[in-house]
Design an enzyme around this catalytic site. Structure first.
Site, PDB file in Angstrom:
ATOM      1  N   LYS A   1      -7.127  -6.997  -0.149  1.00 32.92           N
ATOM      2  CA  LYS A   1      -7.144  -7.463   1.239  1.00 32.92           C
ATOM      3  C   LYS A   1      -7.594  -8.924   1.288  1.00 32.92           C
ATOM      4  O   LYS A   1      -6.967  -9.763   1.906  1.00 32.92           O
ATOM      5  CB  LYS A   1      -8.087  -6.566   2.045  1.00 32.92           C
ATOM      6  CG  LYS A   1      -8.146  -6.884   3.508  1.00 32.92           C
ATOM      7  CD  LYS A   1      -8.948  -5.802   4.236  1.00 32.92           C
ATOM      8  CE  LYS A   1      -9.272  -6.229   5.654  1.00 32.92           C
ATOM      9  NZ  LYS A   1     -10.034  -5.223   6.377  1.00 32.92           N
TER      10      LYS A   1
ATOM     11  N   GLU B   1     -12.974  -8.225  -9.675  1.00 35.25           N
ATOM     12  CA  GLU B   1     -12.368  -7.233 -10.577  1.00 35.25           C
ATOM     13  C   GLU B   1     -10.843  -7.338 -10.536  1.00 35.25           C
ATOM     14  O   GLU B   1     -10.167  -7.433 -11.556  1.00 35.25           O
ATOM     15  CB  GLU B   1     -12.763  -5.807 -10.187  1.00 35.25           C
ATOM     16  CG  GLU B   1     -14.202  -5.450 -10.427  1.00 35.25           C
ATOM     17  CD  GLU B   1     -15.074  -5.679  -9.205  1.00 35.25           C
ATOM     18  OE1 GLU B   1     -14.730  -6.551  -8.367  1.00 35.25           O
ATOM     19  OE2 GLU B   1     -16.112  -5.005  -9.092  1.00 35.25           O
TER      20      GLU B   1
ATOM     21  N   GLY C   1     -10.252  -1.505   4.290  1.00 36.34           N
ATOM     22  CA  GLY C   1      -9.777  -1.180   2.935  1.00 36.34           C
ATOM     23  C   GLY C   1      -9.609   0.316   2.715  1.00 36.34           C
ATOM     24  O   GLY C   1      -8.550   0.788   2.273  1.00 36.34           O
ATOM     25  N   ARG C   2     -10.651   1.091   3.041  1.00 30.28           N
ATOM     26  CA  ARG C   2     -10.588   2.532   2.755  1.00 30.28           C
ATOM     27  C   ARG C   2      -9.680   3.287   3.725  1.00 30.28           C
ATOM     28  O   ARG C   2      -9.503   4.489   3.596  1.00 30.28           O
ATOM     29  CB  ARG C   2     -11.997   3.125   2.737  1.00 30.28           C
ATOM     30  CG  ARG C   2     -12.798   2.888   4.000  1.00 30.28           C
ATOM     31  CD  ARG C   2     -14.274   3.166   3.768  1.00 30.28           C
ATOM     32  NE  ARG C   2     -15.107   2.773   4.902  1.00 30.28           N
ATOM     33  CZ  ARG C   2     -15.537   1.557   5.137  1.00 30.28           C
ATOM     34  NH1 ARG C   2     -15.198   0.555   4.329  1.00 30.28           N
ATOM     35  NH2 ARG C   2     -16.318   1.288   6.173  1.00 30.28           N
TER      36      ARG C   2
ATOM     37  N   GLU D   1     -18.978   5.233   2.299  1.00 31.65           N
ATOM     38  CA  GLU D   1     -18.926   3.811   2.642  1.00 31.65           C
ATOM     39  C   GLU D   1     -18.868   3.639   4.162  1.00 31.65           C
ATOM     40  O   GLU D   1     -19.369   2.665   4.704  1.00 31.65           O
ATOM     41  CB  GLU D   1     -17.727   3.143   1.965  1.00 31.65           C
ATOM     42  CG  GLU D   1     -17.822   1.633   1.956  1.00 31.65           C
ATOM     43  CD  GLU D   1     -16.846   0.977   1.008  1.00 31.65           C
ATOM     44  OE1 GLU D   1     -17.183   0.797  -0.175  1.00 31.65           O
ATOM     45  OE2 GLU D   1     -15.728   0.654   1.439  1.00 31.65           O
TER      46      GLU D   1
ATOM     47  N   HIS E   1     -16.706  26.440 -12.833  1.00 31.58           N
ATOM     48  CA  HIS E   1     -17.377  26.616 -14.123  1.00 31.58           C
ATOM     49  C   HIS E   1     -18.366  25.496 -14.393  1.00 31.58           C
ATOM     50  O   HIS E   1     -18.769  25.278 -15.536  1.00 31.58           O
ATOM     51  CB  HIS E   1     -16.331  26.700 -15.236  1.00 31.58           C
ATOM     52  CG  HIS E   1     -15.412  27.873 -15.054  1.00 31.58           C
ATOM     53  ND1 HIS E   1     -15.623  29.083 -15.685  1.00 31.58           N
ATOM     54  CD2 HIS E   1     -14.338  28.035 -14.260  1.00 31.58           C
ATOM     55  CE1 HIS E   1     -14.674  29.929 -15.300  1.00 31.58           C
ATOM     56  NE2 HIS E   1     -13.882  29.328 -14.431  1.00 31.58           N
TER      57      HIS E   1
ATOM     58  N   LYS F   1     -22.727  -7.403  -5.651  1.00 34.62           N
ATOM     59  CA  LYS F   1     -21.681  -8.373  -5.995  1.00 34.62           C
ATOM     60  C   LYS F   1     -22.275  -9.769  -6.133  1.00 34.62           C
ATOM     61  O   LYS F   1     -22.028 -10.475  -7.099  1.00 34.62           O
ATOM     62  CB  LYS F   1     -20.629  -8.426  -4.874  1.00 34.62           C
ATOM     63  CG  LYS F   1     -19.585  -7.363  -4.895  1.00 34.62           C
ATOM     64  CD  LYS F   1     -18.461  -7.808  -3.955  1.00 34.62           C
ATOM     65  CE  LYS F   1     -17.650  -6.669  -3.439  1.00 34.62           C
ATOM     66  NZ  LYS F   1     -16.699  -7.064  -2.394  1.00 34.62           N
TER      67      LYS F   1
HETATM   68  C1  G6Q Z   1     -13.149  -0.530   1.655  1.00 32.79           C
HETATM   69  C2  G6Q Z   1     -13.972  -1.590   1.138  1.00 32.79           C
HETATM   70  C3  G6Q Z   1     -13.796  -1.911  -0.317  1.00 32.79           C
HETATM   71  C4  G6Q Z   1     -12.592  -2.777  -0.612  1.00 32.79           C
HETATM   72  C5  G6Q Z   1     -12.697  -3.280  -2.049  1.00 32.79           C
HETATM   73  C6  G6Q Z   1     -11.530  -4.148  -2.434  1.00 32.79           C
HETATM   74  O1  G6Q Z   1     -13.131  -0.191   2.805  1.00 32.79           O
HETATM   75  O2  G6Q Z   1     -13.823  -2.710   1.939  1.00 32.79           O
HETATM   76  O3  G6Q Z   1     -13.733  -0.761  -1.108  1.00 32.79           O
HETATM   77  O4  G6Q Z   1     -11.414  -2.097  -0.410  1.00 32.79           O
HETATM   78  O5  G6Q Z   1     -13.902  -3.989  -2.203  1.00 32.79           O
HETATM   79  O6  G6Q Z   1     -11.424  -5.246  -1.596  1.00 32.79           O
HETATM   80  P1  G6Q Z   1     -10.140  -6.117  -1.576  1.00 32.79           P
HETATM   81  O7  G6Q Z   1      -9.009  -5.285  -1.130  1.00 32.79           O
HETATM   82  O8  G6Q Z   1     -10.423  -7.251  -0.633  1.00 32.79           O
HETATM   83  O9  G6Q Z   1      -9.920  -6.601  -2.981  1.00 32.79           O
END
Ligand code: G6Q
Length: 550
Positions: free
Chosen positions: A210, A216, A270-271, A356, A387, A515
């Site tokens: 996003k 990462e 994002g989620r 989250e 199990h 972070k």
């Molecule tokens: C989700 C969070 C988080 C996000 C990641 C990746 O709701 O905001 O999990 O999706 O940190 O972020 P980017 O999509 O910006 O790389």
């Protein structure tokens, strides 16, 4: 503006529930079932092909009305309407929350700052359709003219967990020859293990971020880009890399042509983003028609959530039950067990969605909350988890509310496999509810021919307290439409919890601190900088790791 301006735990509705919970602590579900043969019917809701049986909960005829009273007090229905109307309910980020617009099948206008967002959404959906079809049909090919059959999603958190869960859930619908891969972790092993299996000529990378600033994802994308360029040269990038982002500038800087970029918007968290272009890998894997069916299933749940009466509203009921155990029984966990191998990643996905969204300690009125918010969510596919952690579910000192997710038909009906699987899930929910008294355990041992001494020794160990709640969610088969319904159901359940706790379920400030600190520690680990002001444990660990890496 969206806060409650009062502490919900001081409301009459809350106090009434506290009192009621004290009484309910001593009520046994098995007795309620014995007294009322209609109990299952009373506490079952159906939407389309999906049925929720919530009768195996510690609720009586007063509990749901009381919980619904709490929902009213917390203005949950009003908040639902505010979300659907595009109001900026994500107050800390001053954003609307419109994942529901991504699956708004009727295309009715939804306005943010006076602008209808639907035309933009439709435009991107068309782009997803055209591109996914071109890849699947081999109209969009790799640099050397080969078909792109290995699709690699590079992203993390919300840009990984949703698509990964959905792609796996719909594995049976993957196009012939298409294989999907996911790289999320910064651990070089994640990259290496995927790339080792692949041929650059047939590989398409989708870089999902996003913000397009996540370390990462950018590090993994750079490594994959180098791998491709080393094999096929710089001009190949245009045919092997696409990006999904809100940040065109950073996409360009990274070296991906913005013509190969799929846009989404800051009103999609994002989620909550698998319905947007973040789901591009889903569309390529299962075909756009199936992707659209998934959106349609979510839309059915959206309509239900917005319009159904609170007492007939599936996400509302699930959210309230979660609050019931969390805040009135002091239970801190919630388990999700899909009895479908294809839903293996659902618990991990829900872990992020719930924890989250609702793991917050400041409320919408800018006050510290004085009650428990998000439960810890965990789970795994049945019967595997029977199990492992189910021992604690049955005989631990406390109880863990559980969702059982059950497809009546398997995509792989082999011999008796699925019937055995189904028998297991039904046995688990019944066993958790009924338990086995010490007397029953003793009788069983007697019937098995055990001596008096053996019975005396074993009867307590073999007893089960029972009275352990679960929801059972049954549907016909795990298809794209049902997946859409299921995921939207959990999104809205999470919304209900957050609305009652009066928190912002749509920001994620909590992931920032680590972070920031990692960025400081990196040069220290690399030996370019002296240790900054760390605690003595962190300092010693940095030094130890530096020494070990020499
Ligand atoms: C989700 C969070 C988080 C996000 C990641 C990746 O709701 O905001 O999990 O999706 O940190 O972020 P980017 O999509 O910006 O790389």
């Amino acid at each position: 503006m969206f806060g409650l301006n009062k502490e919900i735990n001081k409301s009459r509705a809350w106090k009434r529930l506290e009192k009621h919970a004290k009484k309910m602590r001593n009520v046994e579900m098995r007795d309620m079932f014995a007294k009322d043969p209609n109990r299952a019917k009373k506490y079952t809701l159906t939407l389309g092909n999906m049925t929720l049986d919530f009768s195996k909960n510690r609720i009586d005829e007063k509990t749901m009305p009381y919980l619904l009273g709490l929902a009213k007090e917390a203005k949950v229905m009003k908040k639902i309407e505010q979300m659907f109307k595009g109001e900026k309910i994500n107050v800390t980020e001053n954003r609307a929350v419109l994942h529901i617009a991504l699956r708004n099948q009727k295309n009715t206008p939804i306005y943010v700052d006076g602008k209808n967002v639907m035309p933009e959404i439709t435009k991107v959906l068309v782009k997803i359709r055209d591109f996914s079809e071109a890849v699947r049909l081999g109209k969009f090919r790799g640099h050397t003219g080969k078909k792109l059959t290995n699709i690699v999603n590079i992203g993390i958190g919300g840009s990984d967990l949703g698509p990964k869960m959905a792609v796996e859930a719909l594995r049976k619908y993957w196009g012939k020859n298409i294989k999907c891969h996911f790289i999320s972790n910064i651990d070089g092993t994640a990259c290496a293990e995927v790339l080792n299996k692949l041929d650059p000529e047939t590989t398409l990378f989708i870089v999902c971020s996003k913000t397009f600033t996540t370390i990462e994802t950018l590090t993994n994308a750079k490594t994959c880009r180098k791998w491709l360029v080393d094999a096929l040269g710089e001009p190949a990038v245009a045919k092997h890399f696409v990006a999904v982002s809100t940040n065109a500038e950073e996409v360009r800087k990274f070296g991906i042509n913005t013509e190969n970029m799929f846009e989404f918007w800051d009103f999609v968290g994002g989620r909550y983003s698998m319905w947007s272009a973040i789901g591009l890998i889903i569309a390529i894997a299962v075909g756009y028609d199936n992707f659209e069916k998934m959106l349609a299933g979510a839309y059915e749940m959206d309509k239900h959530f917005r319009k159904a009466e609170p007492d007939k509203n599936i996400p509302m009921i699930l959210g309230l039950l979660s609050v019931w155990y969390n805040n009135f029984f002091g239970i801190r966990n919630h388990v999700v067990v899909p009895y479908d191998q294809y839903l293996t990643y659902l618990p991990a996905y829900l872990q992020q969605l719930v924890m989250e969204s609702n793991g917050k300690f400041v409320d919408l009125d800018n006050k510290l909350v004085k009650y428990q918010t998000s439960p810890v969510v965990f789970g795994g596919a049945g019967t595997d988890v029977q199990h492992s952690f189910f021992q604690m579910m049955h005989q631990g000192t406390s109880f863990v509310p559980c969702d059982f997710i059950v497809p009546a038909i398997s995509h792989n009906e082999i011999g008796e496999h699925h019937e055995i699987l189904l028998a297991n899930v039904l046995a688990q929910s019944e066993a958790l509810m009924r338990g086995k008294t010490i007397k029953e355990a003793a009788e069983e041992l007697k019937e098995a021919g055990k001596s008096k001494e053996e019975i005396a020794l074993l009867k307590k160990y073999k007893s089960f307290k029972g009275n352990r709640p679960s929801n059972t969610i049954v549907f016909k088969k795990m298809d794209p439409y049902t997946l859409g319904m299921l995921v939207a159901m959990y999104e809205h359940k999470t919304f209900v919890e957050g609305a009652i706790w009066n928190i912002d379920s749509f920001d994620q400030m909590g992931v920032e601190l680590g972070k920031q600190m990692a960025l400081k520690i990196l040069p220290e680990l690399q030996g370019n900088k002296e240790n900054a002001a760390h605690d003595c444990s962190t300092k010693a660990l940095i030094n130890l790791i530096r020494k070990l890496r020499k």
